[in-house]
Design a protein around this motif. Structure first.
Motif, PDB file in Angstrom:
ATOM      1  N   SER A  95       0.837  -1.204   0.000  1.00 42.55           N
ATOM      2  CA  SER A  95       0.000   0.000   0.000  1.00 42.55           C
ATOM      3  C   SER A  95       0.869   1.252   0.000  1.00 42.55           C
ATOM      4  O   SER A  95       0.613   2.197  -0.753  1.00 42.55           O
ATOM      5  CB  SER A  95      -0.928   0.014   1.214  1.00 42.55           C
ATOM      6  N   PHE A  96       1.908   1.261   0.855  1.00 38.25           N
ATOM      7  CA  PHE A  96       2.841   2.401   0.861  1.00 38.25           C
ATOM      8  C   PHE A  96       3.530   2.535  -0.492  1.00 38.25           C
ATOM      9  O   PHE A  96       3.654   3.636  -1.034  1.00 38.25           O
ATOM     10  CB  PHE A  96       3.901   2.238   1.959  1.00 38.25           C
ATOM     11  N   ALA A  97       3.991   1.408  -1.037  1.00 44.26           N
ATOM     12  CA  ALA A  97       4.702   1.446  -2.313  1.00 44.26           C
ATOM     13  C   ALA A  97       3.784   1.914  -3.443  1.00 44.26           C
ATOM     14  O   ALA A  97       4.176   2.762  -4.256  1.00 44.26           O
ATOM     15  CB  ALA A  97       5.280   0.068  -2.633  1.00 44.26           C
ATOM     16  N   ALA A  98       2.573   1.377  -3.492  1.00 41.76           N
ATOM     17  CA  ALA A  98       1.642   1.756  -4.559  1.00 41.76           C
ATOM     18  C   ALA A  98       1.268   3.230  -4.453  1.00 41.76           C
ATOM     19  O   ALA A  98       1.231   3.941  -5.464  1.00 41.76           O
ATOM     20  CB  ALA A  98       0.393   0.884  -4.494  1.00 41.76           C
ATOM     21  N   ALA A 104       4.249   9.493  -7.614  1.00 45.99           N
ATOM     22  CA  ALA A 104       5.385   9.752  -8.506  1.00 45.99           C
ATOM     23  C   ALA A 104       4.921   9.838  -9.961  1.00 45.99           C
ATOM     24  O   ALA A 104       5.360  10.717 -10.710  1.00 45.99           O
ATOM     25  CB  ALA A 104       6.433   8.664  -8.353  1.00 45.99           C
ATOM     26  N   SER A 105       4.034   8.940 -10.337  1.00 41.71           N
ATOM     27  CA  SER A 105       3.520   8.944 -11.702  1.00 41.71           C
ATOM     28  C   SER A 105       2.707  10.207 -11.986  1.00 41.71           C
ATOM     29  O   SER A 105       2.893  10.857 -13.022  1.00 41.71           O
ATOM     30  CB  SER A 105       2.661   7.700 -11.923  1.00 41.71           C
ATOM     31  N   LEU A 106       1.816  10.570 -11.058  1.00 38.28           N
ATOM     32  CA  LEU A 106       1.025  11.787 -11.230  1.00 38.28           C
ATOM     33  C   LEU A 106       1.906  13.035 -11.191  1.00 38.28           C
ATOM     34  O   LEU A 106       1.684  13.978 -11.954  1.00 38.28           O
ATOM     35  CB  LEU A 106      -0.056  11.872 -10.162  1.00 38.28           C
ATOM     36  N   GLY A 107       2.914  13.037 -10.319  1.00 38.75           N
ATOM     37  CA  GLY A 107       3.839  14.171 -10.238  1.00 38.75           C
ATOM     38  C   GLY A 107       4.606  14.358 -11.527  1.00 38.75           C
ATOM     39  O   GLY A 107       4.834  15.491 -11.966  1.00 38.75           O
ATOM     40  N   SER A 108       4.995  13.252 -12.155  1.00 42.79           N
ATOM     41  CA  SER A 108       5.714  13.375 -13.426  1.00 42.79           C
ATOM     42  C   SER A 108       4.793  13.914 -14.523  1.00 42.79           C
ATOM     43  O   SER A 108       5.224  14.671 -15.384  1.00 42.79           O
ATOM     44  CB  SER A 108       6.323  12.034 -13.833  1.00 42.79           C
ATOM     45  N   LEU A 109       3.528  13.537 -14.474  1.00 46.31           N
ATOM     46  CA  LEU A 109       2.576  14.071 -15.456  1.00 46.31           C
ATOM     47  C   LEU A 109       2.367  15.571 -15.262  1.00 46.31           C
ATOM     48  O   LEU A 109       2.348  16.334 -16.228  1.00 46.31           O
ATOM     49  CB  LEU A 109       1.227  13.351 -15.341  1.00 46.31           C
ATOM     50  N   VAL A 110       2.213  15.990 -14.013  1.00 44.44           N
ATOM     51  CA  VAL A 110       1.992  17.406 -13.709  1.00 44.44           C
ATOM     52  C   VAL A 110       3.218  18.227 -14.092  1.00 44.44           C
ATOM     53  O   VAL A 110       3.103  19.355 -14.567  1.00 44.44           O
ATOM     54  CB  VAL A 110       1.642  17.589 -12.214  1.00 44.44           C
ATOM     55  N   ALA A 111       4.410  17.672 -13.908  1.00 51.02           N
ATOM     56  CA  ALA A 111       5.643  18.385 -14.233  1.00 51.02           C
ATOM     57  C   ALA A 111       5.874  18.491 -15.736  1.00 51.02           C
ATOM     58  O   ALA A 111       6.775  19.198 -16.178  1.00 51.02           O
ATOM     59  CB  ALA A 111       6.835  17.702 -13.570  1.00 51.02           C
ATOM     60  N   ALA A 113       6.734  15.962 -17.694  1.00 45.31           N
ATOM     61  CA  ALA A 113       7.676  14.945 -18.142  1.00 45.31           C
ATOM     62  C   ALA A 113       7.172  13.573 -17.693  1.00 45.31           C
ATOM     63  O   ALA A 113       7.650  13.014 -16.719  1.00 45.31           O
ATOM     64  CB  ALA A 113       9.065  15.214 -17.576  1.00 45.31           C
ATOM     65  N   PRO A 114       6.163  13.027 -18.387  1.00 44.40           N
ATOM     66  CA  PRO A 114       5.579  11.756 -17.949  1.00 44.40           C
ATOM     67  C   PRO A 114       6.629  10.645 -17.870  1.00 44.40           C
ATOM     68  O   PRO A 114       7.457  10.496 -18.766  1.00 44.40           O
ATOM     69  CB  PRO A 114       4.531  11.439 -19.008  1.00 44.40           C
ATOM     70  N   SER A 115       6.580   9.916 -16.775  1.00 48.31           N
ATOM     71  CA  SER A 115       7.546   8.845 -16.543  1.00 48.31           C
ATOM     72  C   SER A 115       6.861   7.494 -16.753  1.00 48.31           C
ATOM     73  O   SER A 115       6.049   7.066 -15.930  1.00 48.31           O
ATOM     74  CB  SER A 115       8.106   8.941 -15.122  1.00 48.31           C
ATOM     75  N   LEU A 116       7.202   6.833 -17.849  1.00 44.90           N
ATOM     76  CA  LEU A 116       6.635   5.524 -18.136  1.00 44.90           C
ATOM     77  C   LEU A 116       7.031   4.498 -17.069  1.00 44.90           C
ATOM     78  O   LEU A 116       6.176   3.730 -16.622  1.00 44.90           O
ATOM     79  CB  LEU A 116       7.031   5.054 -19.533  1.00 44.90           C
ATOM     80  N   PRO A 117       8.302   4.468 -16.613  1.00 49.34           N
ATOM     81  CA  PRO A 117       8.646   3.510 -15.559  1.00 49.34           C
ATOM     82  C   PRO A 117       7.833   3.723 -14.275  1.00 49.34           C
ATOM     83  O   PRO A 117       7.394   2.751 -13.658  1.00 49.34           O
ATOM     84  CB  PRO A 117      10.137   3.747 -15.318  1.00 49.34           C
ATOM     85  N   ALA A 118       7.621   4.967 -13.877  1.00 46.76           N
ATOM     86  CA  ALA A 118       6.829   5.217 -12.668  1.00 46.76           C
ATOM     87  C   ALA A 118       5.400   4.715 -12.856  1.00 46.76           C
ATOM     88  O   ALA A 118       4.819   4.116 -11.942  1.00 46.76           O
ATOM     89  CB  ALA A 118       6.821   6.703 -12.330  1.00 46.76           C
ATOM     90  N   PHE A 119       4.830   4.926 -14.043  1.00 41.54           N
ATOM     91  CA  PHE A 119       3.485   4.450 -14.319  1.00 41.54           C
ATOM     92  C   PHE A 119       3.433   2.924 -14.289  1.00 41.54           C
ATOM     93  O   PHE A 119       2.522   2.334 -13.705  1.00 41.54           O
ATOM     94  CB  PHE A 119       3.007   4.978 -15.678  1.00 41.54           C
ATOM     95  N   LEU A 120       4.405   2.270 -14.911  1.00 40.18           N
ATOM     96  CA  LEU A 120       4.418   0.805 -14.953  1.00 40.18           C
ATOM     97  C   LEU A 120       4.611   0.194 -13.570  1.00 40.18           C
ATOM     98  O   LEU A 120       3.969  -0.799 -13.230  1.00 40.18           O
ATOM     99  CB  LEU A 120       5.508   0.319 -15.914  1.00 40.18           C
ATOM    100  N   VAL A 121       5.490   0.779 -12.772  1.00 36.25           N
ATOM    101  CA  VAL A 121       5.699   0.260 -11.411  1.00 36.25           C
ATOM    102  C   VAL A 121       4.459   0.509 -10.558  1.00 36.25           C
ATOM    103  O   VAL A 121       4.075  -0.347  -9.761  1.00 36.25           O
ATOM    104  CB  VAL A 121       6.971   0.866 -10.769  1.00 36.25           C
ATOM    105  N   ALA A 122       3.814   1.652 -10.726  1.00 30.67           N
ATOM    106  CA  ALA A 122       2.569   1.919 -10.001  1.00 30.67           C
ATOM    107  C   ALA A 122       1.508   0.890 -10.380  1.00 30.67           C
ATOM    108  O   ALA A 122       0.803   0.361  -9.508  1.00 30.67           O
ATOM    109  CB  ALA A 122       2.067   3.332 -10.293  1.00 30.67           C
ATOM    110  N   PHE A 123       1.399   0.578 -11.659  1.00 30.99           N
ATOM    111  CA  PHE A 123       0.446  -0.428 -12.117  1.00 30.99           C
ATOM    112  C   PHE A 123       0.798  -1.797 -11.537  1.00 30.99           C
ATOM    113  O   PHE A 123      -0.087  -2.536 -11.076  1.00 30.99           O
ATOM    114  CB  PHE A 123       0.422  -0.472 -13.646  1.00 30.99           C
ATOM    115  N   ALA A 124       2.079  -2.159 -11.545  1.00 29.72           N
ATOM    116  CA  ALA A 124       2.507  -3.445 -10.990  1.00 29.72           C
ATOM    117  C   ALA A 124       2.226  -3.510  -9.487  1.00 29.72           C
ATOM    118  O   ALA A 124       1.797  -4.553  -8.974  1.00 29.72           O
ATOM    119  CB  ALA A 124       3.998  -3.670 -11.262  1.00 29.72           C
TER     120      ALA A 124
END
Length: 153
Positions: A95-98, A104-111, A113-124
């Motif tokens: 839960s903490f990790a997700a 991190a994924s949303l922060g990269s989108l707002v900045a 510079a979307p981060s595909l690795p952050a999105f994939l790890v969040a999904f995993a």
């Protein structure tokens, strides 16, 4: 009559093996993350710059990360024992990790510079959390070993 398999010989589902590998990767990340916060704060202090956060807070965060990593490693070590507390601990750790990876994924989108690795790890992480808290995790971690002296028929 066939004997029921005992809890020591039942195979762990492949989806739970994936969850444990992911938890191990997060444990390494937590160890590195705790060290990085302390190191960066100390470097800024040595160079007379503003700290990322007060040093006491940095140590608290680092100790929290290292404690979480120790809990994840403990889960990895005793997962074959099919203890119920391992499932609960994995749910808390994932839960903490997700949550962190979703931020991190949303922060990269707002900045911008979307981060595909952050999105994939969040999904995993979300998939792993779903697996452990769902039927697969409940079925695997809630099986009790037979009572001493009783042989399954």
């Amino acid at each position: 009559m066939t004997a029921m398999p005992d809890s020591a010989t039942t195979r762990m589902p492949k989806s739970l093996i994936f969850v444990l590998v992911l938890a191990g990767a997060h444990a390494l990340g937590n160890v590195f993350g705790g060290w990085a916060v302390i190191d960066e704060n100390q470097s800024k202090l040595d160079h007379g710059q503003d700290l990322l956060m007060p040093m006491a807070m940095a140590w608290f965060l680092a100790l929290f990360c290292w404690g979480l990593a120790a809990l994840q490693v403990a889960c990895l070590v005793v997962a074959r024992g099919r203890r119920l507390w391992v499932r609960v601990a994995l749910i808390v750790c994932l839960s903490f990790a997700a949550l962190g990876m979703v931020f991190a994924s949303l922060g990269s989108l707002v900045a911008g510079a979307p981060s595909l690795p952050a999105f994939l790890v969040a999904f995993a992480d979300l998939a792993a959390l779903w697996t452990v808290s769902g039927e697969t995790g409940r079925r695997y971690f809630s099986v009790r070993a037979p009572a001493p002296g009783v042989t399954p028929a």
